[in-house]
Structures are given as C-alpha cells and as structure tokens.
Design a protein around this motif. Structure first.
Motif, short mmCIF file in Angstrom:
data_model
loop_
_atom_site.label_atom_id
_atom_site.label_comp_id
_atom_site.label_asym_id
_atom_site.label_seq_id
_atom_site.Cartn_x
_atom_site.Cartn_y
_atom_site.Cartn_z
N SER B 518 3.36 -7.61 -3.93
CA SER B 518 2.26 -6.74 -4.30
C SER B 518 1.29 -6.38 -3.72
N PHE B 519 0.77 -6.95 -2.84
CA PHE B 519 -0.23 -7.24 -1.70
C PHE B 519 1.21 -6.57 -0.45
N ALA B 520 2.14 -6.82 0.03
CA ALA B 520 3.52 -5.90 0.66
C ALA B 520 2.73 -4.96 0.01
N ARG B 521 3.53 -4.21 -1.02
CA ARG B 521 3.85 -3.30 -1.63
C ARG B 521 2.33 -2.52 -0.81
N ALA B 522 1.25 -2.65 -1.03
CA ALA B 522 0.59 -1.72 -0.88
C ALA B 522 0.54 -1.84 0.33
N ILE B 523 0.62 -2.33 1.45
CA ILE B 523 0.91 -1.79 2.37
C ILE B 523 2.20 -0.79 3.42
N VAL B 524 3.35 -1.34 2.18
CA VAL B 524 4.71 -0.26 2.82
C VAL B 524 3.37 0.77 2.64
N ALA B 525 2.97 0.91 1.25
CA ALA B 525 2.45 2.02 0.50
C ALA B 525 2.04 3.01 1.74
N ASP B 526 1.03 2.23 2.46
CA ASP B 526 0.16 2.98 3.99
C ASP B 526 -0.80 3.93 3.41
N ALA B 527 -1.70 4.06 3.07
CA ALA B 527 -2.56 4.77 1.99
C ALA B 527 -4.05 4.86 3.36
N ARG B 528 -4.42 5.69 3.07
CA ARG B 528 -5.38 5.27 4.03
C ARG B 528 -6.63 4.52 3.55
N VAL B 529 -6.88 4.42 1.71
CA VAL B 529 -7.99 3.76 1.10
C VAL B 529 -7.31 2.38 0.45
N LEU B 530 -7.30 1.77 0.68
CA LEU B 530 -6.92 0.47 0.11
C LEU B 530 -7.90 0.13 -1.18
N ILE B 531 -7.88 -0.38 -2.73
CA ILE B 531 -8.74 -0.17 -3.52
C ILE B 531 -7.14 -1.93 -4.01
N LEU B 532 -8.58 -3.26 -3.91
CA LEU B 532 -8.24 -4.32 -4.89
C LEU B 532 -9.07 -4.42 -5.96
N ASP B 533 -7.93 -4.90 -6.76
CA ASP B 533 -8.70 -5.01 -8.35
C ASP B 533 -9.10 -6.19 -8.62
N GLU B 534 -9.61 -7.42 -7.99
CA GLU B 534 -9.38 -8.73 -8.34
C GLU B 534 -7.94 -9.52 -7.94
N ALA B 535 -7.73 -8.90 -6.90
CA ALA B 535 -6.49 -9.32 -6.36
C ALA B 535 -6.27 -10.33 -6.25
N THR B 536 -7.78 -11.38 -6.21
CA THR B 536 -7.43 -12.47 -5.43
C THR B 536 -8.00 -13.61 -6.57
N ALA B 537 -7.62 -13.34 -7.57
CA ALA B 537 -8.92 -14.43 -8.94
C ALA B 537 -7.49 -15.09 -8.94
N ASN B 538 -6.65 -14.84 -9.36
CA ASN B 538 -5.52 -15.78 -9.89
C ASN B 538 -4.35 -16.73 -8.35
N ILE B 539 -5.02 -15.82 -7.83
CA ILE B 539 -4.13 -17.16 -5.63
C ILE B 539 -4.66 -18.29 -5.99
#
Lengths: 587, 629
Positions: B518-539
């Motif tokens: 899902s991280f890689a997916r956000a990178i491909v979307a290549d947006a100017r603003v990146l929002i990470l919502d508790e993404a590291t919680a389960n890693i």
C-alpha cells in the motif's frame, strides 16, 4: 446424473409421486375422450343419428358427470404428485444444506486460503436453490409430460394412425431442441454464475475498501471495473435469454403447426366421413392438454440445466476430502506432562513452488509453566507455527508432539481442546458478548465467563455498556475497537483453560500497560501450562523463558532475553530500535 | 435463549447451550411491503424511460399475442361449423386452416418478440439500477458508509435489484394475463351470452376461494422465505468465521443449531408446498364443473339447435385455458409485495443525500504548490460532539509534519479532513492555497495521496495493486516504487513475481507485506501531498526499518502529514504537532518540544516506543502535572 441419485434417499416418496403422476396423467387423458363423446352425442342427433333427444340428453349428463369425476380425480392426484415432488425437492435441499455445512466445517484452513468466501456463500445460497428448484419444477413434470405423450400417443394412434402421428409430429422436434438447448444453457449458466461472482467481488471489494477508493479518488476507475464486469454478465444473460426464448417459442410454434395439421387432415377426414366431429374435437382437446407441458418444457430444460450446473458446483465442494482429518481409530490426546515439542518441522503452503518452505527444521520444546517467545520479520513463518499446533495445517516434514504423541495420530477435537490459539484476526459472531466469550464452551456458567473477561481486562468495559454481557456484537451489533476485539478473543481462549495457550500476535492493538495487566492476571492460569507468545513487540515477550528469533523459516537465534542481548545479533538490533529509540540509528 | 448468568456452576449438558448461529436480530429488513408503493413505482418508472419504445413494442406484442391465443379456438369453431357441419366444404376448410396457420405465425412472432424484449430490457434495467446504486455509493459521504455494513449493502445491490427485475418481467406478462382473461370472457359472452354467463359463474367461486386461501397461504410463503434467509445468514456467518469455529471446536454445537434452522426452513417449505398444491384440485374441480355445464347445457342447446356445435367446442377449449390467467394474476400479488419492499430499499440507497459533492465551478488545477493549511477548523462526527476544536496550522510545500497525541485526540480526523472525506463544521482547509471544497474531488485525489491504517488490497496481481488507479504507470515505475519501499525483494520471491495474483485481500501476504504494497501504491500515485495515517502501526520493527529509509526518500520534494507512532518517525519530521482532545497543544521540532517540557517531553522521557503504548492514566497524570506547573 448425480442429483437424481440424491432423490433415491426418498425413494418411497419418489415412487408414490411417480405412481400418482401416472394416475393423474391417465385421468387427464380421459377428459378429451369425454369431450369428444359429448360433441358426438350433441352432433349425432343433429346429423340424423339414432336415438331420441332424451336419450342424448341423458348421455350428455352421464358424460358430464364422468368428466367432472375425472377432473376431480385428476386434481386430487395432481395435488399429490406435485406435493410429493416438491417435498422431495425440499428434502433433498435440506439434505444438501446440512451436508454442505458439515463439509465446510471439516475442510481445513488450506481450503479456505484458496477459495473465496463469497464463492462459498453463493454455492450455499444460489446453487442449493437451483438444485431444489429442479425437483420442484422439473422432475415430476418431466414424468408427467412423458406419460401424457406416451399414453396419449398410444390412445391417439390407436384411434387414428395418421391423425395420431400428426398430433405427435412436434414431439421429436421438441425433444431434439430441448436436448441441444440443455447443453448450451448448462454452459451458459456456469459462465453467467462465474461472471456474476466477478461482479459481486468487485462490488464487495469496493465497499470494503471504500477508504482506499476515496483516498485515491479512484471512483472512475472503480466504475470502469464495474462496467466491464457488468457488461460481461449482461452479455451472458442476454445470450442465455436468446437461447431460452428461441427454444420455447420454437417449441410452441411446432406444437401449433401440429395442431394445424390435425385440424386440416382431420377436417378432411370428417368431410370424407372417416371420423366424427367429436373425434376431431377429441384430438384437438388432447393437444390442448399438451400445450401447458410443452410450454413448461422450456422452463424444465432451463431448470435442469441450472440444476446440473449448480449441482456440479456443490459437489465440487462436497467431494473434497478434508486434507486434515482424524486417522482411523485415533485415540484422544492425553495430556500428562504438558510438553509440546517441534521436531525438525518443515512446512510449505500447498501452492508453493520449488523450495518455498515457510519453516525449515524448526525445533523447540515448551513445558508447563514455561513461556516461549517467538519473534521475527514478517513472512518469517511466525504465525505458521501457531497454525501448526492445533493442526490447522499439517507439517511437511518432521513432527509435532504433545507428551510424545504425534498430533497427527490423535483425535482432532481432543487436540484442539487442549490447544488455545488467540488468533491475529478476531472474528465476532453476531451474538451477545457473553455468547461470544463462551464460544468454545457454550455451557459455561456466567461466573467463568466473567472471570475470563476480568483476566482479559474486558470486564469493566462490558459492565459499563447499557446491556452489559447481553450487548450484541458482530455484524449487526455494536462495533468493538481492535483492542477490545483482541481482548475478547483472549477471554474466549482463556476461558477454555487449554493446556497450551498460543498468542498469535494477538496483542498488537492493545496498549502496553493493558497487556501488562492481562499478563499479570493470567499468571495464575498459566503457571501450570505452556504459553507461546508470537509478537513483533518485544515488550510482549521479553519475560519469556526462551525466545526464538525466526528469519526465513529458520530459528536464527535462541535464548533468554539477556542471553540474546548479550549475543548482540538480530534480536539486539530489534531491541535497540524498539525500546531505545533515542540510541537508535540516526537518520 | 441463554440462561441467566447466575445459573449453577456445574455445566449441565441438558440445558440449552449459550449459543446461537447466525443473526438473532429480528427481521429488520422487511421482505414484503405494501403491494403498491407510489414512490417506488414512480422511481422505478424513471428507469424504464430510456427503454419506453422497446417496452411499448413489448406490450404491443403481448396484446397481439394474447389476441392470437384467444382467436385459435374461434378459428377451430369456424372449421367445425362452416367447413365440416354446414356443408362439408373442402375449400372452406383449407381457407380456415390457412387462417389458422396465419394466426399461429403471428402468435409465434409476437411470442418471440415479447419474451426477448422483456427479458433483455429487464436485464438491462437491472444493470442500470445496480449501476446507479453503485455509482451513488461512490459519491456518498463516508459518514454514511462508516455506518453501513458491506454485507447489507451487497444484499441491496444484488437481492433487491433481482427482485425488481422479477417484478418487471412479471408485470409485462401480467398485462397479457389480464387481457387474456377479459378477452376470453368477452368472446364467451359474444358467442352465446346465456351459456357464457352460466360458464363464467364458476369464476366468482374461484375468486372467493382464493381470497379466503390467500392470507393463509401468503403467511406460509413469507415464512418459507424468512426461514431460508435465516438459514442462509447462519451459513454465511459460519463461512466467515470458520477459522474461529474450528479453532474453538464448535463444529458439533453449530451443526445442531444450524440443523434447527434448516429444519425450520424445511417445515416452512413443506407447508408452503401444501398451501400451493391444495388449490390444484379446487381449480380442477371448477374447470370440470364449467366443462360439465358446457356439455349438459351447451349440449342440449345444440340438440335443440339453439347453439352451433363449433361454439360448444370453442367453449370447451376456452374453459380449459380459463384458469391459467386467474392463477398467475393472484400470484402477482406477492411478487408485487416483494418488489415494493425491495424497491424501497434500493431507492433508499439512491436517496442517500450527497453531503460532499463538487461545486459546479470546482477547479481542477494541473499543478499545485503542495502546501496544506488548516484555518480555525472545527469538526465532529456527531452534532454536539466536536472532535477538532479551532485547529490551525500550515504545512509549507516539502515540509514533513508529524501528528502525535494520545488515542482519540483527533489525529485521524485531521488527516481525513485534509482529503475531504468529511466537510468541516467551521473554518477552512486549503490545499495548494485553494479551499478543498473549491477543488474537484478527483483533482484533490490526484494531488493528495493517502496510506491508510489498514492496508486494503484488491483482487488482482501485485502489479495491478501497486498501479491501482494510475493505469498509465509502467512496469518500471511500479518496480521503482516497490524498490523505494523495500518491497521489491519479497515480490520477486513470490511464485510469479509481480504477476502473482493476490488471494482475497492479499491473505497470502503477511500484514507487513500488505502494508508495504500500500506504500508502493501511494508512491505510484505520485501526489504532491502524502498523508500517512497510522501506517506504521502494524509493521514489525524489521519492516519498519526498511520503511523509515524509504519514507525519507519518498517525502523528498513532497509535503508530508504523518500520524506517527514510532518516535524514530516523529524525530525525523521537520515539525511536530501535538494534539490533545482535538486541540493543538504544542508545536515545534523535536528539540524545541523536549526543551519546552510539555506533554511531548514527558511522554518522550518515559521511553515508550510509541505514544500509543503510553497508558491513558499516565497521560492523564502527565497532563495534570503539566497544567499544574
């Protein structure tokens, strides 16, 4: 056909249904004869035949009563055979329903990994319905039609060979069309079912992942996926309608052509004096009787095609042998010392290719009062260990023993009662909290439930709810947070007092302090049993007697916390990162 | 039901288990509604409009078809009366037979037309209705979707839509049945009104019997449907929760409980079959009666030459066909009821107001500068329960801001608002200097990428999942993104690398691996603003190490708003915003905040790896001590 064999379990019902069908068909076939007679009585006098008007009227009255009698009897027997036919359908459906449920309960985790749950539900809902419907709509009617045509053709051909043959001339055509259509429709049903599943999958995922869809503003992309799947399904549905309609209309047309021929040649015969008007009316009335069944034949063909597709899909599941089942005469597991051992355990998931082993030669031992911690990067095989102990999967090599008994050689139920796994994903059933906690032992009394909840630090929360333990959770109930769900799951396992308690990363959503309290509360219950804690949070397992660091399916480091820290390997690296962020690597 | 919890300690197998399968909630989703619901019919009519021509042809065909059905006995009557009895006229017979063939030709053609048009249009409308519902759901605000279960929505999209299709098909044929009934009556009365009336006298009896029978029968039909849906609900639950069922060895108990539901269903089915079949002998009796009347009365009329023989024959034919339309018409009633209940639910979905929609003049700029600004934002999910209070901050283009704070402090709400999942109560949110409400949602989605708490993957290959909406992304681009987050290695180890199909929602991957995708997916979307919502919680920490490195590269040149759990992430941020009870209480970089000695400093000094690990009591203690000083 296998679905027909299912009906044999109810052979008496089927037999009586068939007998009553034949009787009903015979009474029905009497009706045209009475009609023909009546027409002839009425016409006979008119045409200057013998007898007086009174005699003719008396004859008409007799015929009318006979006809009424035949109608009533036909009705009675039709009711019987329809009801019996339908009841066979219901009984077969009931039998299949239970067999399906029972099979699903026995199929192992490997099966559920491969198969989409939506597909399993579709099979249980629509395919079951398809099979049941066939018995209701198809089977008995098919017999009825065969009877009507069989006995009817004997009657009409013996009455007048040429007219009889003409009256039946549409039958071969109908038979041919319906058998070819059946094959086509069968294939189409299957395809349609598949395409509908694809469409449901897209909708289901879209709704489940709605936040991702929104986050990427991917609505148009999703609509595109929906449209493609939807058009594909529509295309198949249209093709199916085309085949069905072409068939049913052609069959009816053939039937009417035969009727026209009877009218034409019969009329000529009446003119030539070979048969009476009444006879002609009888032929036509006989054909009228056939009209409904012929129309329904299309439907029956459709039902039959659907049933065989649906049946095949159900049998696909029913025929599966659970890969994990009790060995013949397996004894109950006897937990004496309470020692669990992994001996050179190898494991690979079924669809793995090449050396895709998830576990490679894993050895460990854990006994009563001991705590074993397992840690490692994702995909290293940690959770797999948790799944192997209750035999959700079977080991690929080596063996797992409990007090010297290979777990494959004991009864599955006894093994699973001895092993409590608190799973990563907690499933809430739509029921009260009480029922959810008591899931493993529905006969447990309230005190035990409350005790387990207290240990899992859930009791106070539950008591604060307006409905307390009666509060409904699950799909239609209140939604619990991730941490609450995990605590409920812990309570659920703890309540069973298993000899071996396995926590499979089941405290990730619980804060560290609560976890600490849970651990303290469990101390009494776990002191005489073995505990395995799988976690990526080191604080959860630092206190373990032995800790295994697993990487790539192998145990790469083992020892107590102090030993591992002292060894300065992967474990220490992880520890530094998690608990001493200030001293961690600078970025 | 479950016994009271004060019951005796000894488990007694005699008493019923504390167990249920499937939903125990009453049927809050009605299966049968009123037989006619103006609102539903009007809304449904809207879906028919595009197909009105075809439907008109269909109704026309139905009428012609019915007429041809009615005229067949009439043609036979002429054959008998004019060609056979009156003068034994061969030519006339041939003429009548030709007419017969012409009639059945028309019959065939119209039969084909009505069936194929109705069938296909009904399918088409079904798709249209489902599409409209689905599309609407794509635009409905998340506050509605949050409250709605996927399963229930799916049953609307499928079951309810199908019921509408059945209704549509039936109603066109019902027109035919109705016309057939009227037509036969008219013909009988025209042929001979006395005999006609006499024959038709059985009709009121039938209507009467059916009216008495219907309420009972309907109750039994409804029961059959309800029990099947209960049993199916239990089955679905079993399938979803099978791992727990097996883990807790509940198989036997559940089987017995399921058997109860299946038996209920069997009983209800058998009873509804009995109700359906009991009508058969009654109808047959009445048909026989009508025919007997025709034979006795009609026969003596023929004898006294007051009636043509052909008419009597025609009567006999009509009587045999007479009861079919009555039967199917009375059956329409429950189809209608079902359709109305389903229609109500289907249109309920369509009627959900769109609280978030594009303004007519919304902008869709190709480029934005990447700044994010909250100005005096007030927001909450339920009225009177504000979650964010007067929140103001500005993130410069390229800056990375970490949001920290205890659970429930409003972090997730803040990120949701930046993506306009919800609209603010007061204040405004600017992305690239433009109020998010003045941007189209599509362009906002292009400029703001988001990684959510729960990694959600779709059915498809790894490649398709990383690419997701950005269908123009190349293989190289996807691989580069995967490399950036350190997912490339495990992907290439999968059986088919990037082309490995993901099983349902990626269950063949570990949680950490799914997170990476899902991280890689956000990178491909290549947006100017990146929002990470508790993404590291389960890693786990190992994977997190990979991500920590990737994040720095990912955020280069992008604006980042990160809900951070790990202190390592927090410390790497340019600025930290500390939220407490929906208010910003501290802001600054790590060193400044530590120096400031507020909540952040206290929490930091406790040496927890994550602020979420800090127990609530401790937070409260810290807060009271900070406010005291």
């Amino acid at each position: 056909m296998r679905i027909i064999r299912l009906a044999l379990k109810h052979r008496w019902r089927v037999a009586i249904a068939f007998v009553t069908t034949i009787v009903a068909a015979n009474f029905q076939l009497l009706i045209p004869q009475f009609l023909g007679q009546a027409v002839d009585f009425a016409h006979g006098l008119l045409a200057g035949g013998p007898g007086s008007e009174e005699e003719a009227e008396a004859a008409l009255l007799t015929t009318a009563f006979m006809l009424l009698g035949a109608s009533i009897l036909r009705g009675g027997f039709t009711m019987l055979h329809n009801y019996l036919g339908e009841s066979v359908g219901h009984l077969v459906g009931y039998g299949l329903r239970l067999a399906y449920y029972e099979k699903l309960q026995r199929l192992s985790f490997g099966f559920y990994d491969r198969v989409h749950t939506g597909d399993l539900i579709t099979r249980g809902l629509l395919d079951l319905e398809g099979v049941r419907f066939f018995f209701n709509a198809g089977m008995v009617r098919l017999v009825l039609l065969a009877n009507l045509i069989g006995i009817g053709s004997f009657l009409v051909i013996s009455a007048d060979t040429v007219l009889g043959l003409l009256a039946l001339s549409f039958v071969p055509f109908v038979a041919w069309r319906s058998s070819t259509a059946r094959l086509k429709l069968r294939k189409m049903w299957r395809l349609l079912q598949e395409r509908m599943s694809e469409l449901s999958l897209i909708m289901d995922e879209n709704l489940g992942g709605i936040r991702v869809v929104r986050a990427f503003a991917a609505q148009d992309h999703e609509m595109g996926k929906f449209d493609i799947a939807s058009e594909r399904a529509l295309d198949m549905a249209n093709q199916r309608i085309g085949v069905r309609v072409r068939n049913t209309t052609a069959m009816t047309f053939a039937y009417f052509i035969a009727m026209g021929l009877v009218l034409w040649f019969g009329g000529l015969k009446v003119i030539d004096g070979e048969i009476s008007v009444g006879k002609l009316a009888e032929f036509l009335a006989f054909m009228t009787i056939l009209q409904m069944p012929v129309r329904q034949l299309g439907m029956m063909v459709n039902a039959f095609a659907r049933a065989s597709t649906c049946g095949a899909r159900l049998f696909e599941v029913l025929d599966l042998e659970p890969s994990i089942r009790n060995a013949p005469d397996a004894p109950d597991l006897k937990v004496t010392d309470g020692v669990l051992r992994f001996e050179d355990v190898d494991f690979a998931y079924r669809d793995a290719t090449g050396d895709e082993r998830v576990l490679k030669g894993v050895n460990f031992k854990v006994g009563p009062g001991q705590v074993l911690g397992i840690v490692g990067p994702p995909g290293s095989g940690k959770s797999t260990i948790a799944h192997l102990i209750p035999r959700f999967y079977d080991v690929g090599g080596g063996r797992i023993t409990i007090d010297g008994q290979d777990i494959r050689n004991v009864k599955l139920e006894s093994l699973r009662r001895a092993v409590g796994v608190v799973q990563q994903d907690t499933f809430m059933f739509t029921a009260s909290i009480e029922n959810n906690v008591a899931y493993g032992d529905p006969w447990a009394d309230g005190e035990r439930i409350a005790r387990a909840n207290r240990a899992a630090q859930l009791h106070d929360y539950v008591n604060r709810l307006p409905m307390g333990y009666e509060t409904l959770v699950g799909e239609r109930g209140v939604s619990l947070s991730g941490g609450q769900r995990q605590r409920l799951s812990i309570a659920r396992s703890v309540m069973l007092k298993p000899s071996f308690l396995v926590f499979d990363d089941s405290t990730a959503a619980i804060d560290a302090a609560t976890e600490q309290r849970i651990r303290a509360a469990l101390k009494d219950t776990t002191q005489d049993r073995a505990t395995i804690i799988i976690s990526h949070r080191l604080s959860s397992l630092m206190h373990a007697h032995e800790i295994l660091f697993i990487e790539d399916g192998r145990v790469v480091e083992r020892g107590s916390h102090e030993e591992l820290i002292a060894a300065g390997g992967r474990y220490r690296e992880l520890y530094m990162l998690q608990l001493k962020p200030a001293d961690g690597e600078e970025r | 039901m479950a016994p009271g919890r004060q019951s005796t300690a000894n488990p007694d197998r005699e008493k019923p288990p504390r167990a249920v399968v499937g939903s125990q909630v009453g049927h809050d989703e009605k299966m049968f509604g009123a037989a006619f619901d103006g609102h539903v019919v009007r809304r449904f009519a809207g879906f028919l409009v595009p197909y009105r021509r075809r439907l008109a042809v269909a109704v026309g065909s139905v009428l012609v078809y019915t007429a041809s059905q009615i005229s067949i006995p009439l043609v036979i009557r002429h054959a008998i009366d004019d060609a056979l009895i009156a003068g034994s006229n061969r030519e006339l017979l041939e003429l009548v037979v030709m007419t017969f063939f012409a009639v059945i030709g028309v019959n065939y053609l119209t039969n084909f037309l009505q069936e194929i048009i109705v069938g296909r249009v009904a399918e088409r409308i079904l798709i249209d209705l489902r599409r409209a519902m689905f599309e609407h759901l794509q635009r409905v605000g998340l506050s509605f979707m949050d409250k709605t279960e996927v399963g229930r929505m799916m049953s609307r999209l499928q079951g309810d839509v199908n019921a509408m299709q059945e209704f549509l098909e039936n109603s066109v044929f019902a027109v035919g049945d109705f016309v057939l009934l009227i037509g036969i009556m008219a013909v009988l009365l025209t042929l001979d009104w006395q005999l006609g009336l006499l024959t038709l006298s059985v009709v009121p009896i039938l209507f009467f019997v059916r009216i008495v029978w219907l309420p009972y029968a309907r109750k039994s039909f409804v029961r059959a449907r309800e029990t099947v849906s209960t049993a199916n609900g239990a089955l679905a639950e079993a399938i979803h929760g099978m791992r727990t069922v097996q883990g807790m060895t509940r198989e036997t108990v559940n089987f017995d409980l399921y058997d109860e539901k299946a038996t209920d269903n069997l009983r209800a089915n058998l009873s509804s079959s009995r109700f359906a079949q009991v009508m058969v002998p009654i109808v047959d009796f009445l048909t026989g009666g009508a025919m007997a009347i025709v034979i006795v009365v009609g026969g003596s009329m023929v004898l006294s030459q007051r009636l043509d023989l052909g008419v009597m024959v025609a009567f006999l034919f009509y009587v045999q066909r007479f009861f079919d339309p009555i039967r199917s018409l009375t059956m329409q009633y429950s189809v209608m009821q079902r359709a109305m209940a389903s229609g109500q639910r289907a249109f309920e979905v369509l009627d959900v107001p769109l609280d978030i929609k594009d303004k007519p003049d919304a902008q869709a700029p190709a480029e934005i500068d990447g700044s994010v600004e909250f100005q005096n934002v007030n927001f909450g999910y339920a009225p009177d329960q504000p979650v964010l209070r007067n929140v103001s901050f500005r993130i410069e283009p390229g800056e990375t801001v970490a949001l920290v704070g205890p659970t429930g402090s409003g972090k997730t709400s803040t990120t949701s608002l930046a993506h306009r999942f919800y609209d603010v109560w007061e204040g405004q949110i600017l992305v690239g200097g433009i109020d998010v409400r003045d941007l189209t949602q599509a362009s906002l989605g292009r400029h703001v990428a988001m990684v959510l708490q729960e990694p959600f993957l779709f059915t498809g290959t790894v490649f398709e999942n990383i690419r997701y909406r950005t269908t123009e992304a190349t293989r190289e681009g996807v691989e580069a993104a995967a490399r950036a987050v350190g997912a490339h290695d495990f992907i290439t180890r999968l059986p088919q690398g990037y082309d490995t199909p993901l099983e349902q929602r990626g269950s063949n991957l570990s949680l950490g691996q799914r997170q990476l995708l899902s991280f890689a997916r956000a990178i491909v979307a290549d947006a100017r603003v990146l929002i990470l919502d508790e993404a590291t919680a389960n890693i786990d920490s190992h994977t997190e190490m990979l991500i920590q490195r990737a994040l720095a590269r990912l955020l280069e040149g992008r604006t980042g708003l990160v809900i951070a759990h790990r202190l390592a992430t927090v410390r790497g941020a340019d600025r930290i915003i500390v939220l407490q009870d929906g208010e910003i209480i501290e802001t600054g970089n790590h060193d400044q905040l530590v120096e400031h000695g507020g909540l952040y400093a206290k929490l930091y000094s406790m040496n927890y790896a994550s602020f979420d690990d800090v127990p609530d009591e401790l937070v409260r203690q810290v807060l009271s001590s900070t406010s005291a000083t």
